[in-house]
Enzyme design. Structure first.
Site, PDB file in Angstrom:
ATOM      1  CB  CYS A   1      -0.909  -0.017   1.216  1.00 30.52           C
ATOM      2  SG  CYS A   1      -1.882  -1.512   1.230  1.00 30.52           S
ATOM      3  CD  GLU A   2       5.431   2.327   1.152  1.00 29.55           C
ATOM      4  OE1 GLU A   2       6.218   3.250   0.921  1.00 29.55           O
ATOM      5  OE2 GLU A   2       5.393   1.711   2.236  1.00 29.55           O
TER       6      GLU A   2
END
Ligand code: LLP
Length: 421
Positions: free
Chosen positions: A346-347
């Site tokens: 999640c980045e």
């Protein structure tokens, strides 16, 4: 050269189809080729064959026990930079007198461990470290063999995060202060000065910085000998680069590097050590991953893989390029389309490549990241509670899992709950 080639339209590791390994161990995983590891080690060993030498593999590049055993059985020494690496080298059967201990922050405990277990030499990086080494050697009742790492103030012309030989870097002592620091070392009862150490950086694709640094070391050898020191061993570090993009890179060969060593320091009568990591392991390993989804964005298509930045951090950390190839060989002349190749973490930094031209791929297809054998598995983490991915070693038509994928329970059960909860 490596041993990951297409045969009859399928990518192989030596004589094993990558798809077979994927079916057996699941994706993502790392796979290494024994033949490539040995070939690269032998290239260095032969390049130095005219001199008394030891190739000390920088095991920070890839330190699985099976890889260390493979290289140790071929005659490699090891360059270690922590107590953990020292323990790994010993566990793989490497005798202490083939282990050199590098690193800018060796602790007293690490020093004691190496002194009691056996060590070829410490590459000392500062005066405070020298004082601790002298004290611990006294306590253990031995004299510690040392070189001092000098910082030659040479621009290695590599990525800023992996250059180490400029005066602004934290490594070694300035070469301008070498005489003073060697005099101090000689005055310490429990140290035995035996040589000089230098390492200027990693992924060097030009020999000129090595030449400059080694000329300075040759000059320093004369000066220190004239001061009365014994200089019988030169540790010339690692750093020779590899081709990450096959299409347009041709870094120097180990033979050219060996010739350069002979030319710059060969006349000094010293035993030569080198500490290559990347060139031995880098192109001996792939990371294999499966396409989970192909997602159409506003202006681009994303290839979402099951491998992520926690498994191979080099693109996120150094903007490093890795060639990424489909495991099923594309038909000759097949259309290529641009993809942003990303992982599920999640980045946005979890991006392996942007606008990379690939044949059209679909969910379930396998891809292989080339040149992932060095600084791949060793730099991985369990970020997002993604298990460390398995490592597999191929040897001819055999393969073995050399580190299994942990289960979720194994990961979770490493945590302990305080009694108040
Ligand atoms: N010796 C010393 C003292 C080192 O610091 C290093 C690497 C080596 C030898 C081995 O250098 P090599 O032959 O592998 O270039 N994580 C980075 C690379 C860091 C290198 C650190 N020191 C990367 O993924 O590019």
């Amino acid at each position: 050269m490596d041993h990951f080639l297409y045969r009859d339209g399928a990518l192989y590791a030596e004589d094993v189809p990558i798809a077979d390994i994927a079916a057996a161990v699941g994706t993502p995983f790392y796979v290494y080729s024994t033949a490539t590891l040995l070939r690269h080690f032998t290239l260095f060993d032969e390049a130095l064959s005219g001199m008394d030498h030891l190739v000390c593999y920088a095991m920070k590049a890839a330190s699985n026990q099976a890889i260390l055993k493979t290289l140790a059985q071929a005659g490699a020494g090891m360059d270690v930079v922590s107590g953990g690496e020292y323990a790994r080298a010993r566990a793989a059967g490497v005798p202490g007198d083939r282990i050199v201990f590098s690193g800018v922050g060796k602790t007293a405990d690490e020093i004691r461990m190496a002194l009691t277990g056996g060590i070829r030499q410490f590459n000392v990086e500062s005066e405070p470290e020298m004082a601790v080494l002298n004290r611990v050697a006294g306590e253990v009742g031995v004299r510690a063999p040392i070189t001092i790492r000098v910082n030659p103030d040479v621009d290695a012309k590599t990525h800023a995060k992996i250059a180490t030989g400029k005066s602004e870097n934290k490594f070694g002592i300035p070469i301008s202060r070498a005489r003073e620091v060697y005099a101090l070392a000689a005055s310490l009862e429990h140290l035995e000065v035996i040589g000089i150490d230098v390492h200027i950086g990693s992924q060097l694709t030009d020999l000129a910085p090595f030449e400059l640094a080694y000329q300075k070391v040759a000059e320093l050898t004369g000066t220190l000998r004239a001061d009365g020191h014994t200089i019988k061993r030169l540790d010339l570090g690692g750093g020779l680069g590899i081709p990450y993009a096959r299409s347009n890179e041709a870094p120097p060969l180990p033979t050219d590097y060996g010739a350069l060593i002979e030319r710059t320091v060969g006349h000094l009568g010293c035993e030569i050590e080198i500490e290559p990591g990347r060139l031995i392991a880098g192109n001996a390993g792939l990371m294999v991953s499966e396409v989970i989804y192909v997602k159409s964005g506003e202006d681009r298509d994303f290839l979402i893989l099951d491998g992520a930045m926690n498994d191979l951090i080099r693109p996120a950390m150094y903007d490093a390029h890795h060639d990424i190839v489909p495991v099923v060989e594309p038909a000759p002349g097949a259309d290529q389309v641009p993809y942003d190749i990303v992982g599920p973490v999640c980045e946005s930094g979890d991006t392996f490549a942007k606008g990379r031209m690939m044949p059209a791929l679909a969910a379930g297809d396998l891809v292989a990241f080339r040149s992932a054998g060095a600084y791949g598995a060793v730099m991985s983490s369990e970020y997002n509670t993604r298990p460390l991915i398995p490592e597999v070693l191929v040897h001819g038509d055999q393969y073995a899992v050399i580190r299994p994928r942990p289960t979720f329970d194994e990961i979770i059960n490493r945590d302990t709950i305080p009694e108040w909860l």
